[in-house]
Design a protein around this motif. Structure first.
Motif, PDB file in Angstrom:
ATOM      1  N   HIS A   1       1.333  -0.719   0.196  1.00  0.00           N
ATOM      2  CA  HIS A   1       0.323   0.088   0.033  1.00  0.00           C
ATOM      3  C   HIS A   1       1.036   1.370   0.058  1.00  0.00           C
ATOM      4  O   HIS A   1       0.317   2.367   0.451  1.00  0.00           O
ATOM      5  CB  HIS A   1      -0.990   0.551   1.027  1.00  0.00           C
TER       6      HIS A   1
ATOM      7  N   CYS B   1      -7.845   0.995  -4.804  1.00  0.00           N
ATOM      8  CA  CYS B   1      -6.886   0.134  -3.891  1.00  0.00           C
ATOM      9  C   CYS B   1      -8.174  -0.586  -3.016  1.00  0.00           C
ATOM     10  O   CYS B   1      -8.585   0.499  -2.260  1.00  0.00           O
ATOM     11  CB  CYS B   1      -5.441   0.647  -3.298  1.00  0.00           C
TER      12      CYS B   1
ATOM     13  N   CYS C   1      -7.487  -0.108   0.396  1.00  0.00           N
ATOM     14  CA  CYS C   1      -7.066   0.354   1.301  1.00  0.00           C
ATOM     15  C   CYS C   1      -8.206   1.280   1.249  1.00  0.00           C
ATOM     16  O   CYS C   1      -8.046   2.413   2.125  1.00  0.00           O
ATOM     17  CB  CYS C   1      -5.808  -0.398   1.809  1.00  0.00           C
TER      18      CYS C   1
ATOM     19  N   CYS D   1      -1.550   2.316  -5.335  1.00  0.00           N
ATOM     20  CA  CYS D   1      -1.156   1.425  -4.729  1.00  0.00           C
ATOM     21  C   CYS D   1      -0.536   0.464  -5.351  1.00  0.00           C
ATOM     22  O   CYS D   1      -0.440   0.144  -6.226  1.00  0.00           O
ATOM     23  CB  CYS D   1      -1.963   1.244  -3.947  1.00  0.00           C
TER      24      CYS D   1
HETATM   25 ZN   LIG Z   1      -3.568   0.342  -1.458  1.00  0.00          ZN
END
Ligand SMILES: [Zn+2]
Length: 385
Positions: free
Chosen positions: A238, A248, A250, A255
């Motif tokens: 990340h 992503c 996240c 990332c």
């Molecule tokens: Zn990420």
């Protein structure tokens, strides 16, 4: 600080002696005293304890150069067994090793239902089954190490697994109460790094980058696993390497793992040649054959991977950078392409290499962590299995 504490010093001496014995196929008491600088009485007393515990074997030398025949000591690997588990996206890999790290059993089971309770139930069943197949030994199953592809905190609680969406799960306590042995839960990349140190590298400063469906990294600094303040270090998948790049899971964009994971490479090749269902074996052949389209995808991939590796090297200055990625094992030339991008004079490292442990790494790291705890030592080195 415990210096001066007699039991602490005794524990320290025990570690030193045990490490000496583990590093040699066989060694005498006199040789241990000579190489460690400890006096003979201390060595003999510690050896007597370890013989009593069944950790060592004694062997009388066949030939003597005169005088008393020397007695050699070796580490008794088959006095107990550790279980190492790798819970991947679609499968659970499990191995039993003796306490010298030698694999005595290995199985892979598919995950049909990725809900936590179903996986936990399956784990209990397959571990119990493997436990039943272990040879008779003094200590039996000494513990279980489990690697998860997600975030695990210092308390070994599973905070989050992106693939299975598990949150705040205390698998450790539940497994310990079921099996009545110590259980270690850890991030898979951290366990891979431990395995590299224990099984295939004398290095005490290494970074192990695992790239499969995502990208993670285990960091060994001065021989110890570096886990960060809460245990979340090494989430290099990340790192943002493309501003406003691909979205992503996240919540960020651009990332590293959206560009340089093995999953992304395979997916992009399949897309480029217009066959999304292309089996892995055929994909290997296509990579081997090369061709402009595939080469372009690989070039893009290696450029992005090199950006991440460059950043990691500059932050850590590791002695070894080990990449654990199945596709690299089949096509080592891809790593050469990455290395060609690492031209900065700041890129100090001794070696960039492909893991020889491959998909066994997480299980072996889990097993080695259990053995370290059992022997109360923080440093073990086993030969390649
Ligand atoms: Zn990420």
């Amino acid at each position: 600080m415990h210096t001066g504490d007699a039991s602490y010093i005794r524990q320290l001496n025990r570690k030193i002696i045990l490490q000496q014995i583990m590093q040699h196929k066989s060694i005498s008491r006199a040789e241990i005293a000579k190489s460690t600088g400890l006096n003979k009485a201390t060595v003999s007393s510690q050896i007597a304890d370890m013989l009593g515990e069944g950790l060592l074997l004694e062997q009388h030398a066949e030939v003597s150069s005169g005088g008393r025949k020397p007695i050699y000591l070796s580490f008794n690997g088959s006095c107990g067994y550790a279980i190492g588990v790798d819970i991947d996206v679609n499968s659970i890999s499990i191995a039993a090793t003796d306490i010298k790290g030698k694999i005595v059993a290995k199985e892979i089971h598919s995950i049909e239902d990725s809900g936590f309770l179903a996986v936990e139930e399956k784990l209990k069943t397959i571990i119990n089954k493997m436990r039943g197949t272990l040879p008779e030994s003094k200590y039996g199953m000494i513990g279980i190490g489990i690697g998860v592809h997600g975030i695990v905190d210092n308390d070994q609680t599973i905070i989050f697994t992106p693939q299975h969406q598990w949150r705040n799960i205390d698998l450790k306590r539940s497994m310990e109460s079921f099996f009545q042995v110590p259980v270690i839960i850890a991030n898979n990349s951290n366990l891979c790094a431990v395995a590299e140190q224990v099984f295939s590298s004398e290095s005490t400063n290494l970074a192990c980058i695992t790239t499969y469906s995502g990208i993670g990294m285990g960091i060994i600094i001065q021989g110890m696993l570096f886990q960060g303040f809460e245990g979340f270090s090494g989430e290099v998948g990340h790192m943002i390497i493309e501003p406003e790049g691909r979205t992503c899971t996240c919540g960020n964009k651009g990332c590293f793992e959206q560009y340089a994971s093995e999953k992304v490479l395979l997916q992009e090749i399949r897309e480029r040649i217009g066959r999304l269902d292309l089996p892995l074996e055929e994909l290997h052949q296509i990579i081997e054959k090369g061709g402009a389209e595939v080469e372009e995808v690989i070039k893009n991939y290696t450029t992005h991977l090199a950006i991440g590796v460059n950043n990691i090297i500059n932050i850590l200055n590791p002695e070894k950078v080990i990449i654990n990625c199945e596709i690299f094992s089949y096509h080592p030339a891809i790593l050469e392409k990455v290395e060609k991008n690492l031209t900065s004079i700041m890129n100090h490292r001794k070696e960039l290499k492909i893991s020889t442990l491959g998909k066994n790494a997480c299980m072996l790291g889990a097993s080695a962590s259990v053995i370290k705890d059992f022997l109360k030592t923080d440093h073990i080195v086993f030969s390649q299995v």
